[in-house]
Design an enzyme around this catalytic site. Structure first.
Site, PDB file in Angstrom:
ATOM      1  N   GLY A 114       0.819  -1.204   0.000  1.00 19.65           N
ATOM      2  CA  GLY A 114       0.000   0.000   0.000  1.00 19.65           C
ATOM      3  C   GLY A 114       0.849   1.248   0.000  1.00 19.65           C
ATOM      4  N   SER A 115       0.399   2.286   0.672  1.00 23.01           N
ATOM      5  CA  SER A 115       1.161   3.535   0.748  1.00 23.01           C
ATOM      6  C   SER A 115       0.362   4.565   1.514  1.00 23.01           C
ATOM      7  CB  SER A 115       1.470   4.113  -0.646  1.00 23.01           C
ATOM      8  OG  SER A 115       2.230   3.227  -1.420  1.00 23.01           O
TER       9      SER A 115
END
Length: 796
Positions: free
Chosen positions: A236-237
């Site tokens: 993800g981020s």
């Protein structure tokens, strides 16, 4: 001004090329191949602290050359392994049953990976995309970068010895072609579509007996939700852009914190790319890419987060009763296209398999073991992946690299439409912000899904965003938007976009709460959900960044503090209640899942005293982490989610549920069995090992909601969490102060090189452990004043 800048840069490069020593990575080849061959390519690479290269070239081909050369110097084994993958040769070199590293597809075995990529080669898929005129196909600049990259990689191989033990002396480390580089870009584009279905595409074979097997709708929907959620859980981020209304000087700020693999072919690599007077950009590139993926220039900074849009759909085929390789569209039969692919196999005879393709895409019989899509005598499923016609990501990146404002970043997204599976968050020196979920997605409108979903699709689409359309009806075709560069996808006007908000943030949930005060609505379900429960990481991030925006007077230092605040939202919500419930247990004991009574009294004080962070010196963080993982999600909360209060709900730990006491007993038992004190410091048991030395790692897992996310491997026999699979990777905190040089701090958590013999194998990892940063050397004066400056002129 541009002409003068070009002269200054070229003169400085020439001076330092003549007078400076070469970097260690290049020293082996410094006395060979000093003169370019006929039509030769060249670039100048200035290395500063931590082995960060600043690549200067006269045009795009030479820039690609310098980039390919410098990437090979740091990552030759990882790159070579990826090129083996996209050439369909893993079985030849490593055997058919071994597993790839999952960086370029979800294939479980080398054989299925090879059958897919060899099929792509034989079909000429990527050659056709390269031949498409821009903007539907890649621009001349993008193709020049690919050509130069291949030449630079090959030049490094020719001029240097491989010292990395991962591939030293290996026959599979070979020169590459421009097509190899392009196919690698194609593989990244289809990761969320065909790449996800490689095993099911290559295993699909027509039934040999009459069968009517059909997948269960609820099981399929649940598996689809889990499959699609895994993308953001594992890779993800976070990113946030702050507008000038919130900052100390009225200019924008951007913090990018992508969570990507720490090993293998999806690592970032850091550099600066300069063509004087044309291009000047710094940031992180995905390995094998000749462009900057996440970065900044003098005026604008951007980052990406993995988006919730579903970049594929299925078409359920109605088959001819007499022939399961023929399907019906509006009552008319169409034969599937048969692709026969042969793969060379180590120590064995070549393997030949057949793949089956339709007007919609390949027939697929599964997405992993948990989502079967059986090919029966009456039904099959075809996978539509619009990114299989998208080789435009390099042009999108180039547009970002040359942009001077968030408006121009948005213009690049609309013009090139090249991003397959990420959102974009950006800020600029003028104080503007941008969030846009500009993805290449199949044009699945809610109206189309309502009208054309099969019974299976009526469950999977609202639940998971996976559309399954009736492939027997011509009126169920996806259609086109006038502003889309390719048919069958959404045009830019349909993309969820937010401009000039005080903050714009994303942590891998949908676009809905990019700014909690200005929620985005009105987009189709395939983009993501609206009004649904957010992850703890999103909730914690929105709490943090909205509070920062409210305080105002923000600077780059505030971004740095946010990155390593290491606050645990789950701890803030639940640790106090957990400690109280623990202390109330009769006799200080709880019964574990094995039925044994466990003395947990020590845990009560540890949980109460824990500082609710995952700093390396936090005591109690490890205990809470192991406890939290063991409580079933369905039994966590007393107060349920409310769309009217999405950041603060659900809440209140359900300590009355039997699962709580059981989880506590099991966590205590687990740590004691491993010889780990309940109140030990996190960094003593969460670390990576580099060259036989432990490096403590702060941060926490997805389920805890920590901004500084790491996903470590639990190995209690060897001390606790002993490696990180994914997590914070190329981090950048960027702002502007009115000068020509941006104010930027960067950090590459796993360092530039995967070669244990490199001086840049773990240097930034130690910085990350100490929560320190690299001061970006973007302007010439800063590059040339680096005490670590090394300069090399590379030539073909």
């Amino acid at each position: 001004m541009r002409t003068r800048l070009r002269r200054v840069v070229v003169m400085a490069v020439a001076l330092f090329t003549a007078t400076s020593a070469l970097p260690a990575a290049a020293a082996q080849g410094q006395n060979r191949h000093q003169h370019p061959s006929h039509g030769g390519l060249s670039a100048t690479i200035r290395y500063t602290e931590y082995g960060i290269p600043h690549i200067v070239a006269k045009d795009y081909t030479d820039l690609g050359f310098g980039t390919g050369w410098a990437q090979a110097a740091d990552q030759v084994c990882t790159l070579a392994d990826g090129f083996v993958t996209v050439r369909g040769e893993r079985s030849r070199w490593f055997g058919p049953d071994a597993a790839p590293d999952l960086s370029l597809s979800s294939a479980a075995r080398n054989l299925s990976s090879d059958l897919y990529f060899q099929g792509v080669r034989e079909a000429g898929t990527v050659e056709k995309l390269l031949a498409e005129p821009a903007p539907r196909g890649p621009s001349r600049q993008a193709k020049d970068l690919m050509r130069g990259y291949a030449a630079g990689y090959n030049a490094w191989l020719k001029q240097n010895r491989v010292t990395d033990p991962a591939c030293k002396g290996a026959a599979w480390v070979r020169p590459v072609t421009t097509l190899d580089v392009a196919v690698r870009g194609f593989a990244l584009a289809v990761l969320g579509g065909q790449g996800r279905g490689v095993d099911g595409i290559t295993a699909a074979q027509p039934p040999t007996t009459t069968s009517t097997a059909a997948p269960d709708a609820q099981d399929t929907a649940r598996a689809a939700r889990e499959l699609l959620a895994a993308d953001t859980a594992d890779m993800g981020s976070n990113a946030v852009a702050f507008s000038g209304a919130t900052t100390a000087n009225g200019r924008g700020l951007l913090l990018g914190n992508p969570h990507y693999p720490w090993q293998g072919g999806r690592r970032f690599w850091q550099s600066q790319q300069t063509i004087p007077g044309e291009l000047d950009v710094s940031g992180g590139s995905l390995l094998g890419s000749a462009t900057i993926s996440i970065g900044h220039n003098a005026k604008v900074a951007w980052s990406h987060t993995v988006a919730t849009g579903v970049p594929l759909n299925l078409h359920q085929l109605t088959l001819d009763p007499a022939d399961p390789t023929t399907y019906l569209v509006d009552g008319q039969p169409e034969r599937m296209t048969k692709r026969t692919v042969t793969v060379r196999v180590k120590d064995g005879a070549p393997v030949t398999r057949t793949q089956w393709w339709t007007r919609y895409g390949p027939v697929v019989t599964s997405f992993g073991a948990s989502l079967p899509l059986p090919w029966s005598s009456g039904t099959a499923y075809a996978l539509n992946d619009p990114n299989a016609a998208n080789l435009r990501a390099s042009d999108t990146a180039l547009g970002f690299s040359k942009a001077r404002s968030t408006t121009e970043v948005l213009g690049s997204l609309r013009r090139t439409q090249g991003l397959p599976w990420v959102n974009t968050i950006a800020a600029d020196s003028g104080g503007h912000t941008l969030f846009s979920q500009s993805q290449v997605l199949p044009r699945i409108t809610d109206e189309l899904a309502q009208r054309c979903s099969t019974p299976l699709g009526r469950v999977t689409y609202p639940s998971a965003g996976l559309a399954i359309l009736d492939g027997s009806r011509g009126d169920c075709a996806l259609g086109s938007d006038k502003d889309a560069v390719q048919p069958g996808v959404f045009g830019p006007a349909k993309m969820p976009t937010l401009t000039d908000a005080p903050y714009a943030e994303n942590s891998n949930d949908s676009a809905w709460l990019a700014n909690a005060d200005r929620p985005l609505t009105g987009y189709e379900r395939v983009f993501g959900t609206i009004g649904t429960q957010r992850s703890l990481r999103t909730r914690g991030a929105v709490e943090d960044v909205s509070a920062m925006a409210g305080r105002g007077r923000l600077t780059v230092r505030d971004l740095q503090a946010q990155q390593f605040a290491n606050r645990v939202p789950a701890g803030d919500l639940a640790a106090s209640d957990a400690a109280k419930a623990c202390a109330a247990l009769p006799g200080g004991t709880a019964t574990g899942s094995g039925g044994t009574a466990v003395d947990v009294s020590e845990a009560c004080g540890v949980l109460a005293a824990w500082d609710r962070t995952v700093n390396s010196d936090s005591r109690g963080a490890l205990l809470f982490d192991r406890l939290w993982r063991k409580i079933p999600a369905a039994q966590l909360w007393k107060v349920p989610f409310s769309a009217a209060d999405p950041v603060r709900t659900p809440n209140t730990l359900n300590t009355a549920a039997p699962a709580f006491a059981t989880a506590l007993a099991d966590a205590v038992t687990e740590l004691r069995a491993a010889g780990i004190p309940l109140g030990s410091r996190l960094g003593d048991h969460q670390f990576v090992v580099r060259n036989d030395q432990r490096i403590p790692v702060s941060g926490g897992t997805e389920s805890l909601g920590v901004w500084n996310k790491v996903e470590p491997v639990w190995d209690p026999a060897h001390g606790g969490y002993t490696e990180v699979t994914t997590g914070s990777s190329y981090i950048q905190a960027v702002g502007w102060d009115g000068s020509r040089c941006p104010v930027a701090r960067t950090l590459l958590s796993y360092s530039q090189s995967s070669n244990p013999n490199s001086p840049h194998y773990s240097d930034q990892t130690r910085l990350y452990s100490a929560e320190k940063w690299v001061t970006s050397r973007f302007c010439e004066k800063d590059i040339l004043s680096s005490p670590s400056l090394r300069v090399v002129r590379v030539r073909s």
